[in-house]
Design an enzyme around this catalytic site. Structure first.
Site, PDB file in Angstrom:
ATOM      1  N   LYS A  44      62.990  52.305  31.148  1.00 15.31           N
ATOM      2  CA  LYS A  44      62.550  53.045  32.345  1.00 15.31           C
ATOM      3  C   LYS A  44      61.464  52.265  33.074  1.00 15.31           C
ATOM      4  O   LYS A  44      61.446  52.197  34.307  1.00 15.31           O
ATOM      5  CB  LYS A  44      62.069  54.437  31.931  1.00 15.31           C
ATOM      6  CG  LYS A  44      63.202  55.282  31.346  1.00 15.31           C
ATOM      7  CD  LYS A  44      62.694  56.496  30.583  1.00 15.31           C
ATOM      8  CE  LYS A  44      63.856  57.255  29.949  1.00 15.31           C
ATOM      9  NZ  LYS A  44      63.411  58.298  29.007  1.00 15.31           N
ATOM     10  N   GLY A 100      79.646  64.292  27.530  1.00 19.72           N
ATOM     11  CA  GLY A 100      78.694  64.628  26.472  1.00 19.72           C
ATOM     12  C   GLY A 100      77.750  65.688  27.000  1.00 19.72           C
ATOM     13  O   GLY A 100      78.126  66.513  27.838  1.00 19.72           O
ATOM     14  N   GLY A 134      64.089  62.229  33.584  1.00 15.37           N
ATOM     15  CA  GLY A 134      64.840  63.473  33.733  1.00 15.37           C
ATOM     16  C   GLY A 134      64.728  64.042  35.128  1.00 15.37           C
ATOM     17  O   GLY A 134      65.056  63.375  36.111  1.00 15.37           O
ATOM     18  N   VAL A 179      74.945  65.510  28.972  1.00 16.16           N
ATOM     19  CA  VAL A 179      74.602  65.476  30.394  1.00 16.16           C
ATOM     20  C   VAL A 179      75.849  65.658  31.264  1.00 16.16           C
ATOM     21  O   VAL A 179      75.823  66.381  32.262  1.00 16.16           O
ATOM     22  CB  VAL A 179      73.852  64.169  30.752  1.00 16.16           C
ATOM     23  CG1 VAL A 179      73.567  64.121  32.243  1.00 16.16           C
ATOM     24  CG2 VAL A 179      72.550  64.077  29.966  1.00 16.16           C
ATOM     25  N   GLY A 180      76.956  65.036  30.861  1.00 17.57           N
ATOM     26  CA  GLY A 180      78.196  65.195  31.620  1.00 17.57           C
ATOM     27  C   GLY A 180      78.596  66.659  31.726  1.00 17.57           C
ATOM     28  O   GLY A 180      78.977  67.152  32.799  1.00 17.57           O
TER      29      GLY A 180
END
EC number: 1.1.1.3
Lengths: 438, 438
Positions: free
Chosen positions: B205, B12, B134, B14-15
């Site tokens: 997170k 996707g 991030g 990020v990949g």
């Protein structure tokens, strides 16, 4: 696993802080690292002045050689400072195959290339997170967190003394001298403030960080350095009117191995994240090709914040020892063979925006002559403000320029200074504003 | 040293970013790490939609099992997301003794304790710098840079979608729904924004970072979560009048193993460094006993910033492989035996300041009755503002309190809501202000 033995050289403010932290958080550190960090020695010529710590018998000694020659010592923490005896001891420690941790930016900036080579040749670490930006993890961030990035630039507020003074001038409108005196009274500035206020301390840090970021040798000599002693409340006030604040910045850029590295006061727009870094705090923005802009912020000096950074290096080395790996990350970010010798671009070749303040006699035609000279050198004026009128005296003319070449601006100013109608020295302050020309 | 072989699961956004970065910065990474990082596979069910990358023959495949079962693969990068197939693949990769790098906060927050145990038992890493904030190096900072500190608290803006929406409401005065629509149109919010705007992404997170900071098991279930969908331009405007801005915060404190962890909108003073973190940016302040307050700031999401964080984990693991050390830093910051199971304090027990906005009928005596109820519960009013008057309708009464206990405030508000003169639901927003009571 046996304890890791540590010897501190120098029990001044930071040395005392590291000793305290190793003792007070001993169990915490052991529970995280898995092995005790044993403070075997703290060596200082002065073992009489109380440090507020109760050392165990035999820990607080006056002979540094005892630390350097003890085969049980794994890590030497050099917190003497300066470039003389600190260098001798560091070399001896490295040659005796002891890891060295330090906060000594002056020594690294001046002799770091050789010290790193000595460390590498002896298979030990030379670690200096605490040398740049106190507790901000800037060395680790560049060496490790941003490893996948081509680092394009970074800009830092790296000297708490200057930032304190500039904040004070900005908030209270007091002159530089008064702000410096208060900084000294509060312990934010040293009795001899030269290294700080003239920008050299920031330049030491810049030289180290540029090497880490760009894979170049440490190159202090080429860095252009200006301090803050000429900054006036008037210029700070004008800056504010234009939507800027003034900070002492360490600026570095790298485009295809053409490296800029310079320390000087600069105007930055108020929406720059560095604009809100006040008092003695430090911060650095780092621009990577993948990461975009990141910022680190924290106390840039002080006993315990600096000790926190020293401890991060000690823990890293302890973990290397425990897990049996030496020199896991190259000391200067790149392995020695991949480190280039890069000349820093002369400041005369940089391109940036400029704020120019002229003290002009209040006569007709001055502005025309000044703008004529700027045009002659190809400098495009962005705005002109003539601030009030004064009979028989000078009035300030304040100008900002679009992006211009430093040499052109300096040459134009030299010519302007020959005008009879400009009797006083002109002030220029660079404007660092990516949106400057939009 | 042979190349390190990497297989990405999930191509996707990020990949794709990680694949691009591994390919485009291959030489840079090799020159820093000393060994090539070879992208052997990118597996995704959809191998037809163009990703803007030219893969070498045999790299872009549809069968994840091929990655998991290839004995040459050293590192599996799980970027599928979600908690179903991602968990299955992660477990299989770890059991096959492959290091796993991920950005999957939902999976770690829910099943991280078991996954970490599986990784540890198999002698491999489970690395997740990209899961929190991030490109900000927050995991590394807590695990390594601040290792010598007792971490006392941290406060983060950890969701870019919410921060973008709140910035937009704040700057433009538009209602939540309009701001969300624009965030979706600009790609800052997903089509189903539930996890983001209701605070659950921030809670994931927070659960991870609290574990790292305090040496506790990941404990998502106990975290109190509120989102931003009830925040109105009116409350933001009142906040500004009082010198505050409103941010969605992930807040955590640890006093002697009594841990607070909560996600909710909160007012913070404008001189808090987080107050200037706008748009889709993330930031976190961390308070250590030695370091004092540090802050990290950066892009909390996006293709390349997240890829930068993934690369930092890949490089760390590659360096471990090269230097022959496994599990150099405990995955959850503390070794398994030293990780405690700690219950998070119920939100009803927290103490903070409060902003309360009542919609009151414009009748005499309302304020007296309201303040009487607050007094009954021991809540001390700091300021009261009655904003305008409206005939036959409600007027807003805005109050701020000194530090009070949440349960008392909630009980008092329940009683206030029974008053005939308060016909609408009251709004409370917590005020996070260390100086609140000074």
């Amino acid at each position: 696993m046996k304890d890791i033995n540590i010897g501190i050289l120098g029990c001044g403010i930071v040395g005392t802080g590291v000793a305290k932290l190793l003792m007070e958080n001993h169990e915490l550190l052991k529970s995280r690292i898995g092995t005790g960090l044993n403070l075997k020695y703290v060596a200082d010529l002065d073992t009489h002045t109380p440090r507020g710590i109760t050392f165990k018998e035999g820990v607080f000694i006056s002979d540094a050689e005892q630390v350097l020659n003890d085969p049980d010592i794994d890590i030497v923490v050099e917190l003497i400072g300066g470039k003389t005896i600190a260098q001798t001891f560091t070399l001896k420690a490295l040659e005796n195959k002891k890891h060295v941790v330090t906060a000594n930016k002056a020594l690294i900036a001046s002799h770091g290339n050789e010290l790193v080579k000595t460390a590498t040749a002896n298979g030990v670490e030379y670690a200096f997170e605490a040398s740049c930006g106190g507790c901000m993890p800037v060395v680790k961030s560049i060496r490790e967190s941003l490893v996948g990035n081509r680092i394009e630039s970074f800009t830092g507020i790296l000297n708490g003394t200057c930032n304190y003074i500039l904040t004070k001038i900005s908030k209270e409108g007091c002159p530089f001298g008064d702000a410096l005196k208060e900084a000294q009274a509060k312990g934010y500035a040293e009795a001899d403030p030269f290294l700080d206020v003239e920008g050299h301390d920031s330049a030491h840090k810049l030289a180290i960080l540029a090497a880490l970021a760009y894979g170049m040798e440490i190159n202090l000599g080429d860095i252009h350095v200006e301090g803050i002693s000429n900054i006036t409340p008037m210029d700070i006030e004008f800056a504010r009117e234009f939507g800027y604040c003034i900070k002492l910045l360490a600026i570095s850029k790298n485009e295809d191995d053409t490296v800029e590295a310079r320390v000087h006061p600069a105007m930055i727009p108020l929406d720059n994240p560095l604009a809100h870094v006040d008092k003695a705090m430090n911060a650095i923005t780092i621009d990577g090709d993948a990461s975009g802009q990141t910022m680190l912020y924290g106390a840039g000096a002080g006993m315990m914040p600096t000790a926190s950074a020293v401890l991060s290096d000690i823990a890293d080395i302890a973990r290397n020892i425990i897990s049996g790996c030496g020199q896991r990350v190259p000391i200067l970010s790149y392995p020695g063979d991949n480190i280039k010798k890069i000349a820093v671009k002369p400041v005369s070749d940089i391109n940036t925006g400029y704020y120019i303040r002229l003290a002009a006699l209040d006569q007709p035609g001055v502005l025309s002559r000044v703008s004529g000279i700027l045009a002659e050198y190809g400098i495009s004026i962005k705005s002109v403000h003539q601030k009030g009128r004064r009979a028989n005296g000078t009035v300030p003319i304040v100008m900002t320029t679009h992006i211009a070449r430093e040499k052109d601006v300096q040459d134009a100013l030299a010519k302007i200074s020959n005008l009879d109608s400009i009797p006083e020295k002109s002030i220029i302050i660079r404007i660092e504003d990516k949106l400057n020309d939009q």
